[in-house]
Design a protein around this motif. Structure first.
Motif, PDB file in Angstrom:
ATOM      1  N   ILE A 145       0.845  -1.207   0.000  1.00  0.00           N
ATOM      2  CA  ILE A 145       0.000   0.000   0.000  1.00  0.00           C
ATOM      3  C   ILE A 145       0.876   1.251   0.000  1.00  0.00           C
ATOM      4  CG2 ILE A 145      -1.623   1.356   1.397  1.00  0.00           C
ATOM      5  CD1 ILE A 145      -2.900  -1.357   2.227  1.00  0.00           C
ATOM      6  N   PHE A 146       1.895   1.258   0.875  1.00  0.00           N
ATOM      7  CA  PHE A 146       2.798   2.415   0.949  1.00  0.00           C
ATOM      8  C   PHE A 146       3.477   2.640  -0.401  1.00  0.00           C
ATOM      9  CE2 PHE A 146       6.665   4.725   2.213  1.00  0.00           C
ATOM     10  CZ  PHE A 146       6.132   5.703   3.039  1.00  0.00           C
TER      11      PHE A 146
ATOM     12  N   ALA B   2       4.987  -1.542  13.011  1.00  0.00           N
ATOM     13  CA  ALA B   2       3.620  -1.977  13.315  1.00  0.00           C
ATOM     14  C   ALA B   2       2.720  -1.909  12.069  1.00  0.00           C
ATOM     15  CB  ALA B   2       3.035  -1.117  14.437  1.00  0.00           C
ATOM     16  N   GLY B   3       3.279  -1.448  10.946  1.00  0.00           N
ATOM     17  CA  GLY B   3       2.503  -1.349   9.710  1.00  0.00           C
ATOM     18  C   GLY B   3       1.634  -0.106   9.640  1.00  0.00           C
ATOM     19  N   GLU B   4       1.985   0.912  10.420  1.00  0.00           N
ATOM     20  CA  GLU B   4       1.219   2.162  10.427  1.00  0.00           C
ATOM     21  C   GLU B   4       1.918   3.200   9.550  1.00  0.00           C
ATOM     22  OE1 GLU B   4      -0.451   1.996  14.988  1.00  0.00           O
ATOM     23  OE2 GLU B   4       1.596   2.685  14.644  1.00  0.00           O
ATOM     24  N   ILE B   5       1.119   3.942   8.804  1.00  0.00           N
ATOM     25  CA  ILE B   5       1.649   4.979   7.921  1.00  0.00           C
ATOM     26  C   ILE B   5       1.499   6.331   8.598  1.00  0.00           C
ATOM     27  CG2 ILE B   5       1.318   6.171   5.710  1.00  0.00           C
ATOM     28  CD1 ILE B   5       0.415   3.417   4.571  1.00  0.00           C
ATOM     29  N   GLY B   6       2.576   7.101   8.571  1.00  0.00           N
ATOM     30  CA  GLY B   6       2.564   8.453   9.116  1.00  0.00           C
ATOM     31  C   GLY B   6       3.067   9.437   8.083  1.00  0.00           C
TER      32      GLY B   6
ATOM     33  N   ASP C 294      -6.401   3.460   8.901  1.00  0.00           N
ATOM     34  CA  ASP C 294      -6.598   2.417   7.888  1.00  0.00           C
ATOM     35  C   ASP C 294      -7.786   2.726   6.979  1.00  0.00           C
ATOM     36  OD1 ASP C 294      -4.399   0.997   8.715  1.00  0.00           O
ATOM     37  OD2 ASP C 294      -5.529  -0.559   9.755  1.00  0.00           O
ATOM     38  N   SER C 295      -8.826   3.355   7.535  1.00  0.00           N
ATOM     39  CA  SER C 295     -10.021   3.662   6.735  1.00  0.00           C
ATOM     40  C   SER C 295      -9.690   4.589   5.565  1.00  0.00           C
ATOM     41  CB  SER C 295     -11.105   4.289   7.607  1.00  0.00           C
ATOM     42  OG  SER C 295     -10.632   5.498   8.189  1.00  0.00           O
ATOM     43  N   MET C 296      -8.649   5.411   5.704  1.00  0.00           N
ATOM     44  CA  MET C 296      -8.266   6.325   4.628  1.00  0.00           C
ATOM     45  C   MET C 296      -7.505   5.610   3.512  1.00  0.00           C
ATOM     46  SD  MET C 296      -7.216   9.798   6.672  1.00  0.00           S
ATOM     47  CE  MET C 296      -6.801  10.666   5.168  1.00  0.00           C
ATOM     48  N   LEU C 297      -7.026   4.402   3.784  1.00  0.00           N
ATOM     49  CA  LEU C 297      -6.225   3.682   2.793  1.00  0.00           C
ATOM     50  C   LEU C 297      -7.073   3.086   1.684  1.00  0.00           C
ATOM     51  CD1 LEU C 297      -3.635   1.998   5.168  1.00  0.00           C
ATOM     52  CD2 LEU C 297      -3.446   4.173   3.932  1.00  0.00           C
ATOM     53  N   GLU C 298      -8.383   3.271   1.763  1.00  0.00           N
ATOM     54  CA  GLU C 298      -9.267   2.840   0.681  1.00  0.00           C
ATOM     55  C   GLU C 298      -9.230   3.838  -0.477  1.00  0.00           C
ATOM     56  OE1 GLU C 298     -13.082   2.217   2.500  1.00  0.00           O
ATOM     57  OE2 GLU C 298     -12.219   0.877   3.990  1.00  0.00           O
ATOM     58  N   ASP C 299      -8.685   5.034  -0.245  1.00  0.00           N
ATOM     59  CA  ASP C 299      -8.582   6.068  -1.279  1.00  0.00           C
ATOM     60  C   ASP C 299      -7.111   6.489  -1.387  1.00  0.00           C
ATOM     61  OD1 ASP C 299      -8.703   8.222  -2.989  1.00  0.00           O
ATOM     62  OD2 ASP C 299     -10.222   9.321  -1.852  1.00  0.00           O
ATOM     63  N   LEU C 300      -6.338   5.703  -2.132  1.00  0.00           N
ATOM     64  CA  LEU C 300      -4.898   5.957  -2.215  1.00  0.00           C
ATOM     65  C   LEU C 300      -4.583   7.268  -2.920  1.00  0.00           C
ATOM     66  CD1 LEU C 300      -3.387   2.416  -2.853  1.00  0.00           C
ATOM     67  CD2 LEU C 300      -3.928   3.559  -0.693  1.00  0.00           C
ATOM     68  N   ASP C 301      -5.456   7.706  -3.828  1.00  0.00           N
ATOM     69  CA  ASP C 301      -5.227   8.993  -4.485  1.00  0.00           C
ATOM     70  C   ASP C 301      -5.247  10.123  -3.466  1.00  0.00           C
ATOM     71  OD1 ASP C 301      -4.954   7.903  -7.039  1.00  0.00           O
ATOM     72  OD2 ASP C 301      -7.070   8.163  -7.527  1.00  0.00           O
ATOM     73  N   ASN C 302      -6.169  10.062  -2.519  1.00  0.00           N
ATOM     74  CA  ASN C 302      -6.256  11.085  -1.478  1.00  0.00           C
ATOM     75  C   ASN C 302      -5.012  11.044  -0.589  1.00  0.00           C
ATOM     76  OD1 ASN C 302      -7.595  13.174   0.065  1.00  0.00           O
ATOM     77  ND2 ASN C 302      -7.914  11.600   1.619  1.00  0.00           N
TER      78      ASN C 302
END
Length: 106
Positions: free
Chosen positions: A7-8, A41-45, A80-88
């Motif tokens: 995803i990243f 932990a697999g978290e994106i910042g 994680d809910s925001m990762l459904e819209d990778l363009d955003n």
């Protein structure tokens, strides 16, 4: 963490002005500053100015971002809910890039 790394990478691929770096610590950087991180932990910042950080924490119903137990100054945890819209999310990463290139180079 394999799924989050994909995803990243997909987010970074949408941003032609910079590339993903690191093997064990995954990040983006410009002007001597990291501005995108994937912690163990697999978290994106993503890093922003203090004012924007506070605004986005509220807007995203999120929190500050920690990596390896340390609070990362200016970073917002991308839910994680925001990762459904990778363009955003790519727009946010580009916004972060635009911010760090205004800082005094390290």
């Amino acid at each position: 963490m394999g799924r989050k790394l994909k995803i990243f990478d997909a987010i970074v691929e949408k941003c032609p002005r910079f590339e993903r770096k690191g093997k064990s610590m995954i990040y983006t950087s410009a002007n001597g500053y990291m501005f995108g991180l994937l912690n163990k932990a697999g978290e994106i910042g993503i890093r922003f100015s203090k004012d924007v950080q506070e605004q986005y924490i509220k807007q995203f119903k999120s929190s500050i971002y920690k990596s390896y137990g340390a609070v990362m100054k200016g970073y917002v945890l991308i839910p994680d809910s925001m990762l459904e819209d990778l363009d955003n999310v790519a727009k946010l990463l580009n916004e972060s890039y635009d911010y760090v290139i205004t800082l005094e180079p390290k």
